[in-house]
Structure formats: structure tokens, C-alpha cells
Design a protein around this motif. Structure first.
Motif, PDB file in Angstrom:
ATOM      1  N   LYS A 142      29.633  82.381  56.470  1.00  0.00           N
ATOM      2  CA  LYS A 142      28.724  83.226  56.326  1.00  0.00           C
ATOM      3  C   LYS A 142      27.439  82.276  55.983  1.00  0.00           C
ATOM      4  O   LYS A 142      27.740  81.305  55.584  1.00  0.00           O
ATOM      5  N   VAL A 143      26.410  83.218  56.160  1.00  0.00           N
ATOM      6  CA  VAL A 143      25.151  82.369  55.660  1.00  0.00           C
ATOM      7  C   VAL A 143      25.201  81.887  54.304  1.00  0.00           C
ATOM      8  O   VAL A 143      25.822  82.592  53.384  1.00  0.00           O
ATOM      9  N   GLY A 144      25.061  80.479  54.056  1.00  0.00           N
ATOM     10  CA  GLY A 144      25.159  79.897  52.761  1.00  0.00           C
ATOM     11  C   GLY A 144      26.624  78.911  52.493  1.00  0.00           C
ATOM     12  O   GLY A 144      26.718  78.367  51.539  1.00  0.00           O
ATOM     13  N   THR A 145      27.337  79.350  53.395  1.00  0.00           N
ATOM     14  CA  THR A 145      28.826  78.490  53.444  1.00  0.00           C
ATOM     15  C   THR A 145      28.363  77.016  53.789  1.00  0.00           C
ATOM     16  O   THR A 145      27.696  76.583  54.676  1.00  0.00           O
ATOM     17  N   ILE A 146      29.183  76.162  52.993  1.00  0.00           N
ATOM     18  CA  ILE A 146      29.099  74.696  53.107  1.00  0.00           C
ATOM     19  C   ILE A 146      30.239  74.371  54.189  1.00  0.00           C
ATOM     20  O   ILE A 146      31.470  74.737  54.067  1.00  0.00           O
ATOM     21  N   LEU A 147      29.860  73.718  55.489  1.00  0.00           N
ATOM     22  CA  LEU A 147      30.938  73.492  56.493  1.00  0.00           C
ATOM     23  C   LEU A 147      31.049  72.055  56.603  1.00  0.00           C
ATOM     24  O   LEU A 147      29.912  71.311  56.651  1.00  0.00           O
ATOM     25  N   ARG A 148      32.137  71.611  56.943  1.00  0.00           N
ATOM     26  CA  ARG A 148      32.418  70.178  57.259  1.00  0.00           C
ATOM     27  C   ARG A 148      32.690  70.160  58.886  1.00  0.00           C
ATOM     28  O   ARG A 148      33.653  70.997  59.177  1.00  0.00           O
ATOM     29  N   PHE A 149      32.134  69.223  59.527  1.00  0.00           N
ATOM     30  CA  PHE A 149      32.314  69.326  61.074  1.00  0.00           C
ATOM     31  C   PHE A 149      32.221  67.955  61.524  1.00  0.00           C
ATOM     32  O   PHE A 149      31.591  66.970  61.064  1.00  0.00           O
ATOM     33  N   LEU A 150      32.777  67.745  62.542  1.00  0.00           N
ATOM     34  CA  LEU A 150      32.654  66.487  63.591  1.00  0.00           C
ATOM     35  C   LEU A 150      31.431  66.588  64.692  1.00  0.00           C
ATOM     36  O   LEU A 150      31.094  67.538  65.171  1.00  0.00           O
ATOM     37  N   VAL A 151      30.904  65.394  64.511  1.00  0.00           N
ATOM     38  CA  VAL A 151      29.968  65.177  65.614  1.00  0.00           C
ATOM     39  C   VAL A 151      30.333  65.084  66.967  1.00  0.00           C
ATOM     40  O   VAL A 151      31.063  64.254  67.138  1.00  0.00           O
ATOM     41  N   LYS A 152      30.145  65.974  67.585  1.00  0.00           N
ATOM     42  CA  LYS A 152      30.394  65.960  69.268  1.00  0.00           C
ATOM     43  C   LYS A 152      29.280  64.829  70.145  1.00  0.00           C
ATOM     44  O   LYS A 152      29.827  63.973  70.905  1.00  0.00           O
ATOM     45  N   ARG A 153      27.969  65.020  69.983  1.00  0.00           N
ATOM     46  CA  ARG A 153      27.198  64.106  70.461  1.00  0.00           C
ATOM     47  C   ARG A 153      25.963  64.066  70.039  1.00  0.00           C
ATOM     48  O   ARG A 153      25.569  65.004  69.231  1.00  0.00           O
TER      49      ARG A 153
END
Length: 153
Positions: A142-153
Motif C-alpha cells: 500500500k502507499v507508504g510501504t518500502i519495497l525492494r525491487f530489481l532494476v529491469k532497465r
């Protein structure tokens, strides 16, 4: 966090003659203009700098306006994410087909529908948008959540 690097740079800053009595101020102003903008020369976004003036010698440039060039050395903190880097950001907006994230408080990233794991389904609960996990009941984005993600491009 991946995506940050410190780079040593040897630069020449061109100063207008009207700023000859305030050279250090003119140099700092010029370097400040590089902050938070992508710079192709450095292949990244300049986040911070530390300046060292190795000498007091400047060279006057020929031309209509006789600017003078001041050589300096600077340590630059750069943000330059590459594909497959792991980044962290805060969710600022959710849509049915995307998640919008702010990285380091200034850089925007979008996670599109095809990159969101299949276990997350878009729902509107109590007037708020969320991506809820179908396998873990309390796992929500939800808004305010901290996410870790991989850069695609």
C-alpha cells in the motif's frame, strides 16, 4: 544500497570575470547546478560533492568574454542504477496496472503489471488501494510501504 558510487573527478570550472573576487563561491555554485540531475559525463545523478582546489592558478580563455578556467578535483557521490541491481523505495501511488515508487527521495520508478508477482491482486479496501497477497493474508503493498525491487532497465 546498490546504485551508489563514489567517483574521483578532475574538472575545469569556467568562471566569469565578474566573479573573479569570489572564485570559490562561483565554483560551488557551478557544482551545485549539477546536483540531482542526470549527467552523461558521469553516467549518473550527482547527489553530493567534496571539492579540493589543488592550485591557485587559473587560465584565461581567449574569446569575446574572457572566462577563466579553474582546475579542481572533486569526489562525487553518484546514483546510477544498472539492470539487475537491487533497489529500495517507498510506494507513493498505486494503480490497477502499476506501482509507483520513489527511490532515495528524488528518483521515480514504476513497477508495471507484468513485473508484479502473480500472487498479488489489486483491491480497493475501505476506500484505499492495495495489492494483497493471495498466499499470505497479511502481506499487502500500500502507499507508504518500502519495497525492494530489481532494476529491469
Amino acid at each position: 544500497m546498490e546504485g551508489l558510487k563514489v567517483s574521483d573527478a578532475k574538472l575545469v570550472v569556467y568562471v566569469h570575470p565578474s566573479k573573479a573576487n569570489k572564485v570559490s563561491q562561483a565554483i560551488l555554485r557551478e557544482l551545485s547546478s549539477l546536483l540531482f540531475k542526470f549527467n552523461e559525463t558521469f553516467d549518473g545523478v550527482v547527489l553530493a560533492y567534496d571539492v579540493n582546489l589543488p592550485s591557485k592558478i587559473a587560465r584565461i580563455l581567449p574569446g569575446i568574454h574572457p572566462y577563466f578556467g579553474v582546475r579542481l578535483e572533486a569526489k562525487l557521490l553518484l546514483f546510477h542504477p544498472k539492470p539487475n541491481m537491487l533497489l529500495e523505495g517507498m510506494v507513493v501511488k498505486l494503480g490497477q496496472q502499476s506501482i509507483h515508487v520513489i527511490v532515495l527521495g528524488f528518483s521515480s520508478a514504476t513497477i508495471t503489471e507484468e513485473d508484479i508477482r502473480d500472487e498479488f491482486k489489486y483491491k480497493v479496501k475501505h476506500g484505499k488501494e492495495v495489492f494483497a497477497s493471495t498466499s499470505h493474508k497479511r502481506h499487502k503493498i500500500k502507499v507508504g510501504t518500502i519495497l525492494r525491487f530489481l532494476v529491469k532497465r
